[in-house]
Design a protein around this motif. Sequence first.
Motif, PDB file in Angstrom:
ATOM      1  N   SER A 168     -13.398 -26.664  14.568  1.00 55.15           N
ATOM      2  CA  SER A 168     -12.265 -26.844  15.439  1.00 55.15           C
ATOM      3  C   SER A 168     -11.710 -25.394  15.284  1.00 55.15           C
ATOM      4  N   ARG A 180      -8.974 -24.551  18.484  1.00 58.01           N
ATOM      5  CA  ARG A 180      -9.625 -25.011  19.725  1.00 58.01           C
ATOM      6  C   ARG A 180      -9.352 -24.208  20.906  1.00 58.01           C
ATOM      7  N   THR A 220      -4.306 -31.375  14.765  1.00 57.87           N
ATOM      8  CA  THR A 220      -4.283 -31.145  15.829  1.00 57.87           C
ATOM      9  C   THR A 220      -2.774 -31.576  16.648  1.00 57.87           C
ATOM     10  N   SER A 615     -14.563 -38.046  17.801  1.00 56.30           N
ATOM     11  CA  SER A 615     -14.672 -37.425  19.327  1.00 56.30           C
ATOM     12  C   SER A 615     -13.377 -37.567  19.646  1.00 56.30           C
ATOM     13  N   GLY A 652     -10.127 -30.447  26.826  1.00 54.40           N
ATOM     14  CA  GLY A 652     -11.253 -30.175  26.220  1.00 54.40           C
ATOM     15  C   GLY A 652     -11.755 -31.456  25.796  1.00 54.40           C
ATOM     16  N   GLU A 654     -14.108 -32.560  22.186  1.00 49.16           N
ATOM     17  CA  GLU A 654     -14.577 -32.259  20.890  1.00 49.16           C
ATOM     18  C   GLU A 654     -15.232 -33.446  20.162  1.00 49.16           C
ATOM     19  N   ASN A 656     -16.988 -34.266  16.240  1.00 50.97           N
ATOM     20  CA  ASN A 656     -17.283 -33.882  14.924  1.00 50.97           C
ATOM     21  C   ASN A 656     -18.123 -34.992  14.564  1.00 50.97           C
ATOM     22  N   ASP A 670     -20.310 -29.733  14.696  1.00 56.10           N
ATOM     23  CA  ASP A 670     -19.089 -29.742  15.616  1.00 56.10           C
ATOM     24  C   ASP A 670     -19.433 -29.282  16.967  1.00 56.10           C
ATOM     25  N   ASN A 672     -17.151 -27.922  20.656  1.00 54.62           N
ATOM     26  CA  ASN A 672     -15.814 -28.166  21.449  1.00 54.62           C
ATOM     27  C   ASN A 672     -16.000 -27.506  22.862  1.00 54.62           C
ATOM     28  N   TRP A 694     -17.224 -22.875  25.341  1.00 58.34           N
ATOM     29  CA  TRP A 694     -17.502 -23.767  24.234  1.00 58.34           C
ATOM     30  C   TRP A 694     -17.944 -22.904  22.964  1.00 58.34           C
ATOM     31  N   SER A 696     -19.642 -23.966  19.052  1.00 57.08           N
ATOM     32  CA  SER A 696     -20.332 -25.252  18.201  1.00 57.08           C
ATOM     33  C   SER A 696     -20.677 -24.698  16.849  1.00 57.08           C
TER      34      SER A 696
END
Length: 809
Positions: A168, A180, A220, A615, A652, A654, A656, A670, A672, A694, A696
């Motif tokens: 993230s 993010r 977050t 998620s 978004g 996400e 993990n 991960d 996002n 995005w 990753s």
Amino acid sequence: MCISFTRTLALILTLSISTFGFSQVSPTPPSDQIQISGKLVQGSNQEPLPFATIAIYAVADSNIVNNTLTEDNGTFSMEVPPGKYYAEISYIGFEDKTLSDISIAAGQAPLDLGMVDMRADAVALQEVEVRAEKSQMEFKLDRRVFNVGKDLTNAGNSAADILDNVPSVTVDPEGNVSLRGSQGVRILVNGKPSGLLSAGETEALLRMQGDIIQSVEVITNPSARYEAEGEAGIINIILKKNQEKGVNGSFGITAGHPSNYGASYNLNLRRQKFNFFSNFGIDYRRGPGGGLSTQRFFDDGVLTEYYSTDRDQVRGGLGGYMQLGADWYLNDKNIMTASLLYRAGEDDNDATVTYRDFDSNQNVVAKTVRDIDETEKENNLEFSLDYTKTFDKKDQEWKTTFKYILDDETELAEYRQTSDETIGLLQQRSSNTEDEINLLVQSDYVHPFTESSRMEAGLRAAIRTINNDFLVEEQQNGEFVTLPSFDDQLKYNENIYAAYLIGGTEFGAFSFQGGVRAELSDITATLVRSSQSNEQNYLSFFPSASLSYEITQTQQLQLSYSRRLSRPYFRRLLPFSNFNDPRNNNVGNPNLRPEFTDSYELGYLKYFDRGTMLSSIYYRNTSGVIEELILPGEDGTSIEFPVNLSTRNSYGLEFNFSYDLTDAWDVTTDFNFFRAMINGQYEDIDYSADTYSWNSRLNSKIQIGEPVQLQTSFRYRAPRNTPQGRRLSSASLDIAGSVDVFSGKGTLTLSCRDLLNTRKRRSIVDLPNFKSESVFQWRQARQVVLTFNYRLNQDKKPDRGGDRDDFDE
């Protein structure tokens, strides 16, 4: 099955402790020893507890003297020589228990401790993992915990490098941290502001040694307990701190290319009422960097100016830190912790900036070379005092913190510029001195009403004062003359007073937590010489709420909301450039206002037999968005300038995921994906933007035999639109390997970060009257590092440690 596993695990752990303990103590002749016995039972029903660990420690030096396991009926017996002792009792799923004031006299009768009650620990039961070793990533609904020591590529690298490996989180080549996709993130150390970051998070993270970091938490959607700063969330860096009995710690040395040399230690000495700890590190780092950019200026579509900027630089120098501290256990319910941190650094930053001016046919018509020699010195002192009081009621706690941070930084630079178009040498010099004082007082109280409901309240005062003096002089007729546009002093005063109240309860499979935080902000930024002042006084409320549902023991769902803000960092208020690159100035805006964000998130956590998946779907609405705009000047130069636009809506998805493919091979990944829509105008020009992007990350680690590990990490950041153009994609590949030596007490690690040297910032600005393309690295990301770490009286598994907030979990 569960009981059998628990007993087996307890037996293995106890035998390991026993082997270590007896290797440290010389045996005493049996004739001098006295028997100690007793019986361990559950406090709730008086049922015996088999295979629990009983360890006896000497009061004089806290060294282990003897230990044993309880029998099937809960009884235990062992022998010790005459002396003064205390006992530590532990059993999986129950709270640890300490028996103090055990006195053994020569020739006395055997000592019977009687029935010893143990209280079940619900939290501990929930945290038992099948794997004995801590995983690299721990996923919780409200946070992700990244255990630094488990990532081989982190060895010998900076805090910025470590954060760039955290799911993230992304760190660009200049050290700017995004969560993010948003840079509005608050970075804390052990849950609080720290002198390790007071010089400015960007440069401080590049300077901060990663050896002192134990884990990184990403939160977050923080609750009202946390300060409201950081619209995207909070990154909490947990430093190493051990509290095991006796003397323990670790030592490390580092050698790498480009120049990266260092040594560090963290040590702990535990006595019955005192725990002394110390951290030290020294390093020398110098890394190359630079980049190339082109700027074209237009008037009604006609090219009027066209030049390129080529920058080569080497930055870095010598730095170090020393921390000393102690925990004082006044009694079993009162703890006092004091620590003193001193950090110093001196960097020599050299750069050469070459401008090439072109005509409309792209022919070079002039060349200008600007040499820069900058020295940067910093001294930082931090004193911290914590007091924690617990009560008879489980989880009832009162904690008070006092912290004082003093930071002094001086940047001195000399500039020498030659050009084909002018005769002679242009000489300039600049000075930038910054003095900062931070004072923090915070008090938090937790009161449980029942086992399933409790309340928390707190008060906080953070007072910050900064004096920044900036001056540029130019040599004219043999004397240096002040340039009036670059001569002023900023006085910045920031006083934040806060109070919060949180309540939480559980009902069946549901748990709810809600609260509100009030913050009174009193901020004044004054330019002394130009008599400009910007005062901001406002009272804001920041509610937060979360609703969790336990679908099964392996599936959890959480819906959360929080309101947060991001105040502009004081350097973004300075209306000065650093003057290194006068054709591409980066200046501040004294009239910036804070951003306010409402954040919503739905998270789903799933545990598998060999892995974990988290998620999340999230949405953030931000007003007063701060964006960096590049504005063309009338003199053929460009200015990067922060302004408040209108709104930003971003949402978004996400994922993990962590999974053990085999007993020796695990992967973590991960992903996002997000969309951000920015709306706003500045000087009647629309800077709205809509972007889909995005990023990753994939990490794979393989255990080869007992001592060898290999790891590969790949990261990708997709391109994204900006209000003025586009940020292009970037990717990087890391590889590392480690081997345990000296019977597992030492680890040798060889790592290569950014193997292909592809981690660069590439951006495009596309405006009707100005176009620019650039590729830049603040410091070269590719580096090869060899580190050696030796553990003193420690196993390889890191301690949990840190300053945690259990209420939010």
